[in-house]
Design a protein around this motif. Structure first.
Motif, PDB file in Angstrom:
ATOM      1  N   LEU A   1      54.020  14.964  60.044  1.00 17.12           N
ATOM      2  CA  LEU A   1      55.180  14.561  60.839  1.00 17.12           C
ATOM      3  C   LEU A   1      55.554  15.632  61.858  1.00 17.12           C
ATOM      4  CD1 LEU A   1      57.354  12.882  58.057  1.00 17.12           C
ATOM      5  CD2 LEU A   1      56.156  11.737  59.931  1.00 17.12           C
ATOM      6  N   ASN A   2      55.334  16.880  61.532  1.00 13.89           N
ATOM      7  CA  ASN A   2      55.587  17.947  62.506  1.00 13.89           C
ATOM      8  C   ASN A   2      54.606  17.881  63.678  1.00 13.89           C
ATOM      9  OD1 ASN A   2      57.898  19.470  61.776  1.00 13.89           O
ATOM     10  ND2 ASN A   2      56.787  20.324  60.037  1.00 13.89           N
ATOM     11  N   GLU A   3      53.416  17.370  63.426  1.00 13.25           N
ATOM     12  CA  GLU A   3      52.452  17.172  64.512  1.00 13.25           C
ATOM     13  C   GLU A   3      52.885  16.012  65.400  1.00 13.25           C
ATOM     14  OE1 GLU A   3      48.816  16.519  62.478  1.00 13.25           O
ATOM     15  OE2 GLU A   3      48.543  18.628  61.910  1.00 13.25           O
ATOM     16  N   GLY A   4      53.567  15.023  64.822  1.00  9.11           N
ATOM     17  CA  GLY A   4      54.115  13.908  65.582  1.00  9.11           C
ATOM     18  C   GLY A   4      53.133  12.771  65.817  1.00  9.11           C
ATOM     19  N   GLY A   5      53.647  11.679  66.348  1.00  9.20           N
ATOM     20  CA  GLY A   5      52.832  10.514  66.652  1.00  9.20           C
ATOM     21  C   GLY A   5      52.323   9.782  65.430  1.00  9.20           C
ATOM     22  N   ARG A   6      53.106   9.777  64.341  1.00  8.20           N
ATOM     23  CA  ARG A   6      52.663   9.146  63.091  1.00  8.20           C
ATOM     24  C   ARG A   6      53.458   7.882  62.784  1.00  8.20           C
ATOM     25  NH1 ARG A   6      48.109  12.256  61.383  1.00  8.20           N
ATOM     26  NH2 ARG A   6      48.455  14.317  62.265  1.00  8.20           N
ATOM     27  N   LEU A   7      52.766   6.910  62.211  1.00  8.50           N
ATOM     28  CA  LEU A   7      53.379   5.687  61.718  1.00  8.50           C
ATOM     29  C   LEU A   7      53.154   5.632  60.214  1.00  8.50           C
ATOM     30  CD1 LEU A   7      54.691   2.875  62.058  1.00  8.50           C
ATOM     31  CD2 LEU A   7      52.394   1.955  62.485  1.00  8.50           C
ATOM     32  N   LEU A   8      54.238   5.629  59.429  1.00  6.58           N
ATOM     33  CA  LEU A   8      54.161   5.574  57.975  1.00  6.58           C
ATOM     34  C   LEU A   8      54.723   4.256  57.468  1.00  6.58           C
ATOM     35  CD1 LEU A   8      53.874   8.670  58.484  1.00  6.58           C
ATOM     36  CD2 LEU A   8      55.144   9.035  56.363  1.00  6.58           C
ATOM     37  N   TRP A   9      54.082   3.738  56.432  1.00  7.18           N
ATOM     38  CA  TRP A   9      54.532   2.510  55.748  1.00  7.18           C
ATOM     39  C   TRP A   9      54.804   2.899  54.306  1.00  7.18           C
ATOM     40  CZ3 TRP A   9      53.506  -0.276  51.462  1.00  7.18           C
ATOM     41  CH2 TRP A   9      53.767  -1.662  51.442  1.00  7.18           C
ATOM     42  N   ILE A  10      56.036   2.642  53.849  1.00  6.09           N
ATOM     43  CA  ILE A  10      56.379   2.953  52.461  1.00  6.09           C
ATOM     44  C   ILE A  10      57.186   1.824  51.861  1.00  6.09           C
ATOM     45  CG2 ILE A  10      58.454   4.230  53.190  1.00  6.09           C
ATOM     46  CD1 ILE A  10      58.099   5.985  50.674  1.00  6.09           C
ATOM     47  N   ALA A  11      56.973   1.560  50.584  1.00  7.05           N
ATOM     48  CA  ALA A  11      57.741   0.558  49.844  1.00  7.05           C
ATOM     49  C   ALA A  11      58.776   1.299  48.986  1.00  7.05           C
ATOM     50  CB  ALA A  11      56.835  -0.287  48.961  1.00  7.05           C
ATOM     51  N   PRO A  12      60.018   1.415  49.454  1.00 10.64           N
ATOM     52  CA  PRO A  12      61.026   2.184  48.710  1.00 10.64           C
ATOM     53  C   PRO A  12      61.402   1.582  47.363  1.00 10.64           C
ATOM     54  CG  PRO A  12      61.687   1.877  51.002  1.00 10.64           C
ATOM     55  CD  PRO A  12      60.544   0.948  50.743  1.00 10.64           C
ATOM     56  N   SER A  13      60.979   0.356  47.090  1.00 11.88           N
ATOM     57  CA  SER A  13      61.251  -0.235  45.776  1.00 11.88           C
ATOM     58  C   SER A  13      60.383   0.402  44.701  1.00 11.88           C
ATOM     59  CB  SER A  13      61.000  -1.740  45.804  1.00 11.88           C
ATOM     60  OG  SER A  13      59.627  -2.014  46.054  1.00 11.88           O
ATOM     61  N   GLY A  14      59.297   1.043  45.105  1.00 12.61           N
ATOM     62  CA  GLY A  14      58.415   1.697  44.150  1.00 12.61           C
ATOM     63  C   GLY A  14      57.297   0.824  43.625  1.00 12.61           C
ATOM     64  N   GLY A  15      57.153  -0.376  44.150  1.00 18.12           N
ATOM     65  CA  GLY A  15      56.081  -1.263  43.687  1.00 18.12           C
ATOM     66  C   GLY A  15      56.168  -2.616  44.345  1.00 18.12           C
ATOM     67  N   ARG A  16      55.424  -3.558  43.804  1.00 20.36           N
ATOM     68  CA  ARG A  16      55.379  -4.900  44.363  1.00 20.36           C
ATOM     69  C   ARG A  16      56.572  -5.741  43.904  1.00 20.36           C
ATOM     70  NH1 ARG A  16      49.434  -6.258  42.284  1.00 20.36           N
ATOM     71  NH2 ARG A  16      50.143  -4.747  40.737  1.00 20.36           N
ATOM     72  N   ASP A  17      57.029  -6.634  44.779  1.00 22.86           N
ATOM     73  CA  ASP A  17      58.061  -7.595  44.401  1.00 22.86           C
ATOM     74  C   ASP A  17      57.526  -8.480  43.272  1.00 22.86           C
ATOM     75  OD1 ASP A  17      59.459  -6.591  46.588  1.00 22.86           O
ATOM     76  OD2 ASP A  17      58.837  -8.236  47.910  1.00 22.86           O
ATOM     77  N   ARG A  18      58.417  -8.917  42.420  1.00 22.25           N
ATOM     78  CA  ARG A  18      58.045  -9.832  41.318  1.00 22.25           C
ATOM     79  C   ARG A  18      58.959 -11.058  41.361  1.00 22.25           C
ATOM     80  NH1 ARG A  18      53.444  -7.172  38.864  1.00 22.25           N
ATOM     81  NH2 ARG A  18      53.737  -5.007  39.509  1.00 22.25           N
ATOM     82  N   PRO A  19      58.490 -12.200  40.861  1.00 17.99           N
ATOM     83  CA  PRO A  19      59.342 -13.394  40.846  1.00 17.99           C
ATOM     84  C   PRO A  19      60.538 -13.199  39.922  1.00 17.99           C
ATOM     85  CG  PRO A  19      57.350 -13.754  39.553  1.00 17.99           C
ATOM     86  CD  PRO A  19      57.163 -12.440  40.256  1.00 17.99           C
ATOM     87  N   GLN A  20      61.661 -13.804  40.290  1.00 12.05           N
ATOM     88  CA  GLN A  20      62.856 -13.728  39.458  1.00 12.05           C
ATOM     89  C   GLN A  20      62.626 -14.469  38.143  1.00 12.05           C
ATOM     90  OE1 GLN A  20      65.678 -11.835  40.564  1.00 12.05           O
ATOM     91  NE2 GLN A  20      63.915 -11.269  41.820  1.00 12.05           N
ATOM     92  N   ALA A  21      63.020 -13.849  37.049  1.00 10.43           N
ATOM     93  CA  ALA A  21      62.760 -14.407  35.722  1.00 10.43           C
ATOM     94  C   ALA A  21      63.441 -15.760  35.521  1.00 10.43           C
ATOM     95  CB  ALA A  21      63.224 -13.428  34.649  1.00 10.43           C
ATOM     96  N   ASP A  22      64.634 -15.939  36.092  1.00 15.31           N
ATOM     97  CA  ASP A  22      65.387 -17.167  35.845  1.00 15.31           C
ATOM     98  C   ASP A  22      65.013 -18.306  36.785  1.00 15.31           C
ATOM     99  OD1 ASP A  22      66.385 -15.703  37.950  1.00 15.31           O
ATOM    100  OD2 ASP A  22      68.491 -16.175  37.537  1.00 15.31           O
ATOM    101  N   THR A  23      64.680 -17.985  38.047  1.00 11.75           N
ATOM    102  CA  THR A  23      64.414 -19.034  39.037  1.00 11.75           C
ATOM    103  C   THR A  23      62.965 -19.098  39.502  1.00 11.75           C
ATOM    104  OG1 THR A  23      64.921 -17.595  40.923  1.00 11.75           O
ATOM    105  CG2 THR A  23      66.770 -18.762  39.878  1.00 11.75           C
ATOM    106  N   GLY A  24      62.218 -18.019  39.310  1.00 15.89           N
ATOM    107  CA  GLY A  24      60.848 -17.962  39.820  1.00 15.89           C
ATOM    108  C   GLY A  24      60.771 -17.698  41.306  1.00 15.89           C
ATOM    109  N   ALA A  25      61.931 -17.494  41.942  1.00 19.57           N
ATOM    110  CA  ALA A  25      61.967 -17.237  43.384  1.00 19.57           C
ATOM    111  C   ALA A  25      61.537 -15.812  43.687  1.00 19.57           C
ATOM    112  CB  ALA A  25      63.375 -17.487  43.917  1.00 19.57           C
ATOM    113  N   TRP A  26      61.026 -15.638  44.902  1.00 18.42           N
ATOM    114  CA  TRP A  26      60.578 -14.321  45.344  1.00 18.42           C
ATOM    115  C   TRP A  26      61.514 -13.806  46.440  1.00 18.42           C
ATOM    116  CZ3 TRP A  26      55.855 -11.902  43.796  1.00 18.42           C
ATOM    117  CH2 TRP A  26      55.070 -12.667  42.910  1.00 18.42           C
TER     118      TRP A  26
END
Length: 434
Positions: free
Chosen positions: A284-309
């Motif tokens: 990042l100090n070198e600059g010109g970077r594009l980062l992709w991060i998932a702040p949730s810490g993992g993949r989305d999962r379906p809701q247990a009660d509705t199955g919705a995503w």
């Protein structure tokens, strides 16, 4: 609209024509766009693409690259499993993976053959699955160890194209969309000016990097290839995931969810994270970077009660880390919430699995990506006292997550409805169809 005929050839050289086309300029600039010329204005770029014919043709599949001779000769399902059984007999692959591969093969075959895409036949299925098995066997025989900052491998084996080949066969371009292309233009310009950009994304499938790249390859090819993903444990340790990860630029970390999985390894994992943090700071100090991060810490999962995503909540400490890294680097930094809809393509298990052999369900499905407005950090946290760090972090994480959730709801609508795609086509577009 359907993608054009899927080309399948046999006995190809180490790099096919489509791989050679991308290799030289992109390898030279991995992780940085500063050396490239300033991006073209969107309208002008589209005129050039149309003139070259690139937007007149729908996406096609490049030739599957296979190295091990036995897999290279495979043309049918029966031949595939005969070769895989032989590899198991020789001790190259654990026996427990045979049922997993059988299930994976059958799911993938159903998805591809049911796509209705010309050229999507059983020979294509056998070739793509042979490439996956070929690289997976290679990981068992000669395992690759990821450094803290991994640069995508393009030679002597093109792991980037390997991943694109697979995901492309599953992506229904007729239903897929890219939202807010003008914001991608903005990001491209910021990176070309030597500034840094972090995408705070929801994450749904192992195929997300391929989805990201395929949906941007027509309009923003440098963003598609030069993005750096912040990658967790599974994608750099599971032999079935690793070949796909080797084709992406990665900052490799151990997530908080997995630090205590094996207590005796916790100290080494923490040390790895420190090295990765140092590598991120330097980049990042070198600059010109594009980062992709998932702040949730993992993949989305379906809701247990509705199955919705819908997008999982963001971890405030993960969002804060990205904010700090950007603010402490010399170049200017930008935080953008980023929405991805991809779960139908390859839905993850309902729960987190730690062992080898996670079930891979695949479908031919529409996907979507969209950039939200850049976060105005100072404005978002202004209601909390400067010394109240926890509240400020929560405000920022909630704002980012809410923006992603709102955008995700629109992606879900336009991907699921032809009428909605038509009504919102000014913002949610299909550049590969133009």
């Amino acid at each position: 609209m359907r993608p054009a005929v899927l080309q399948l050839q046999h006995n190809v050289p180490a790099l096919s024509g489509c791989q050679a086309q991308h290799r030289q300029p992109l390898q030279r600039s991995v992780g940085s766009c500063r050396s490239s010329r300033l991006p073209l204005a969107a309208a002008h770029r589209q005129r050039l693409l149309r003139a070259s014919g690139r937007t007149l043709a729908c996406p096609t599949v490049c030739t599957a690259q296979v190295v091990r001779q036995k897999f290279k000769d495979v043309t049918t399902e029966q031949e595939f499993f005969a070769v895989l059984q032989d590899e198991i007999a020789q001790g190259h692959v654990p026996k427990l993976l045979m049922p997993a591969f059988q299930d994976f093969y059958n799911n993938y075959k159903t998805a591809v053959l049911g796509s209705g895409v010309p050229g999507a036949d059983e020979a294509l299925v056998a070739k793509i699955m042979s490439a996956i098995a070929d690289r997976s066997v290679h990981e068992f025989v000669e395992p690759y160890t990821f450094p803290s900052f991994h640069h995508r491998i393009l030679e002597p084996y093109n792991y980037y194209q390997f991943g694109q080949n697979y995901v492309r066969t599953l992506l229904d371009f007729s239903k897929s969309v890219v939202g807010h292309l003008a914001r991608f233009d903005e990001i491209e310009q910021q990176i070309a000016a030597g500034e840094n950009v972090v995408l705070l994304a929801n994450h749904q499938t192992e195929a997300d990097p391929g989805v990201f790249a395929l949906l941007l390859e027509h309009t923003h090819p440098r963003l598609a290839t030069d993005v750096i993903y912040v990658a967790g444990d599974r994608v750099v340790t599971d032999p079935l995931c690793k070949p796909f990860s080797m084709g992406r630029n990665l900052f490799c970390v151990h997530s908080k969810k997995r630090l205590d999985d094996i207590p005796e390894l916790k100290a080494s994992k923490v040390a790895t994270n420190r090295r990765t943090l140092s590598a991120m700071t330097k980049a990042l100090n070198e600059g010109g970077r594009l980062l992709w991060i998932a702040p949730s810490g993992g993949r989305d999962r379906p809701q247990a009660d509705t199955g919705a995503w819908h997008p999982d909540k963001f971890d405030p400490t993960a969002v804060e880390l990205m904010r700090q890294l950007l603010s402490r680097s010399a170049p200017k930094g930008h935080l953008y919430p980023f929405a991805m809809y991809s779960w139908e393509l390859m839905p993850p298990p309902k729960g987190v699995e730690k062992g080898l052999g996670e079930r891979r369900l695949t479908h031919f499905a529409g996907t979507g990506i969209s950039v939200c407005k850049e976060l105005d950090v100072d404005s978002i946290v202004s209601s909390a006292a400067v010394e109240d760090k926890a509240t400020r972090q929560q405000l920022l994480a909630t704002a980012a997550w809410q923006a992603v959730s709102d955008e995700y709801a629109i992606l879900e609508e336009v991907i699921g409805s032809e009428d909605a795609r038509r009504q919102r086509s000014d913002v949610y577009q299909q550049p590969w169809a133009q």
